[in-house]
Scaffold this active site. Structure first.
Site, PDB file in Angstrom:
ATOM      1  N   GLU A   1      56.297  53.474  29.443  1.00 44.23           N
ATOM      2  CA  GLU A   1      56.459  53.147  30.868  1.00 44.23           C
ATOM      3  C   GLU A   1      56.294  54.387  31.729  1.00 44.23           C
ATOM      4  O   GLU A   1      56.879  55.425  31.446  1.00 44.23           O
ATOM      5  CB  GLU A   1      57.874  52.585  31.123  1.00 44.23           C
ATOM      6  CG  GLU A   1      58.192  51.297  30.393  1.00 44.23           C
ATOM      7  CD  GLU A   1      58.077  50.064  31.299  1.00 44.23           C
ATOM      8  OE1 GLU A   1      57.524  50.186  32.425  1.00 44.23           O
ATOM      9  OE2 GLU A   1      58.553  49.002  30.860  1.00 44.23           O
TER      10      GLU A   1
HETATM   11 ZN   LIG Z   1      55.584  45.799  32.769  1.00 38.75          ZN
END
Ligand SMILES: [Zn+2]
Length: 422
Positions: free
Chosen positions: A395
């Protein structure tokens, strides 16, 4: 009595040891356990697309382009407008994507109040006149209304924002993040495909009949491979940008990349949700579903196409040595599978994270290992449970500087190559 005393001592000990061992962490701590949800298709509100005209046909707004999203716009007088941004369906993650163009027959300055359905102002506005090069809005032209009170996430951002922009005959793009619709992603894939060892082919079709494409980077005839996907969630452009740099490095001209390709193949699905991306969705595909909850039941064509691809590759004798799914959230964070579950197989992931972090000391990145892997639901769990792949959700922050994203993608690729070639 003694029992009570012992248990008191034990509790004290646990509390103290927890307090002592608590790591010092900053930044986004990550999401909790994902709820089990049905992934059977739900209705989606297809956005009206077109041009709005105001002030006797001198000022215009448009959402009629790839990844456009503007659900309504009202003129309030005095060059002030209110924009309404709504989701494709609900309930939905608070990722209020917007993208529209505005222009006028004579140059002027206007103010636009951005409002959102059941959300707050997550994405800082970016401006562009060509749809390719974007710059963040000058903060002097950004006015937060009802500022957030939290330290992280949606509670920390303003409820609305008012932005001031200069407009003229040349349309000005105002967007939540840089535009990377399926056309621009295809241009990137095509530019990569000029290398002799890069090919692209279709592995399925989306609900709206867009191509699901795999980019294959392959030299030689080995059966070990790395699997990479991105953009299950349309607004997550920063994850895509890191992925792009990651892939460009693995497909690059360095001796390490050459060595890597002499030993491993690389399969990439850069655009997992082409319908959602091109329709300017906040989160879901055209079936109204979060694709990253469908890796158990495979009710959606996009996830099915990748499942079938992986099964086919395994039938051909492939072993997957690493899998990564690129996303974006409030800050950079790693979601590996906890070592108590993945054991020795996961060592490469944790070593990789450590090696990347050692080379990027300027930005601390939290790690949130997950112990929930069944039902698989999310890609990382499916990759590991069904294909024995050490896998991670990688992320990147919505606001992570773009040059840092590129650097991180590059270093992540270099460190992966080192570990795989050891
Ligand atoms: Zn996502």
């Amino acid at each position: 009595m003694i029992k009570k005393l012992l248990s008191t001592i034990l509790i004290c000990y646990l509390v103290l040891s927890c307090t002592n061992q608590k790591p010092v962490t900053t930044g986004y701590q990550g999401q909790g356990k994902s709820a089990i949800v049905s992934t059977l298709s739900k209705p989606v509100q297809k956005q009206w697309k077109g041009i709005w005209s105001f002030e006797d046909g001198t000022t215009f707004f448009s959402n009629d382009f790839e990844s456009g999203r503007l659900n309504g716009i009202a003129y309030d007088g005095n060059d002030h407008y209110t924009a309404l941004i709504t989701a494709e369906n609900t309930p939905i993650n608070v990722s209020p994507w917007y993208a529209f163009k505005v222009w006028s027959t004579t140059p002027k300055t206007i103010t636009i109040k951005m409002t959102y359905q059941d959300s707050r102002s997550r994405y800082y506005p970016k401006l562009s006149t060509d749809g390719i090069h974007f710059t963040p809005l000058d903060s002097a032209n950004f006015n937060a209304i009802n500022e957030g009170t939290g330290t992280f996430g949606i509670k920390a951002v303003p409820e609305f924002v008012e932005i001031k922009v200069n407009i003229s005959e040349k349309p000005l793009y105002i967007t939540a993040q840089e535009l990377y619709g399926s056309t621009r992603v295809k241009q990137w894939v095509d530019s990569m495909s000029t290398k002799p060892y890069v090919t692209t082919y279709e592995i399925g079709r989306s609900r709206e009949n867009r191509s699901m494409n795999v980019m294959q980077i392959k030299e030689g005839s080995h059966k070990k491979a790395v699997m990479v996907i991105s953009r299950q969630h349309p607004p997550e452009v920063t994850g895509f940008l890191a992925m792009k740099s990651f892939i460009e490095t693995l497909a690059g001209d360095s001796p390490e990349a050459q060595d890597f390709r002499n030993n491993y193949d690389l399969f990439v699905v850069p655009l997992m949700n082409p319908d959602g991306v091109d329709n300017g969705h906040w989160r879901h595909n055209m079936g109204g579903i979060d694709l990253n909850r469908d890796w158990e039941n495979f009710n959606q064509p996009e996830t099915r196409s990748v499942r079938d691809f992986l099964v086919q590759k395994e039938d051909e004798g492939y072993e997957f040595v690493f899998g990564a799914d690129f996303h974006s959230t409030w800050d950079d964070i790693y979601y590996p599978i906890d070592s108590t579950i993945i054991g020795k197989k996961g060592e490469i992931i944790f070593n990789w994270i450590e090696n990347i972090s050692n080379r990027l000391p300027q930005k601390h990145t939290n790690i949130k290992p997950s112990t929930d892997i069944k039902p698989t639901m999310v890609s990382r769990n499916y990759f590991y449970v069904n294909h024995d792949m050490p896998a991670i959700v990688f992320e990147l922050g919505d606001n992570t500087p773009r040059d840092f994203l590129r650097l991180k993608g590059k270093i992540a690729a270099e460190e992966l190559m080192k570990l795989l070639l050891q």
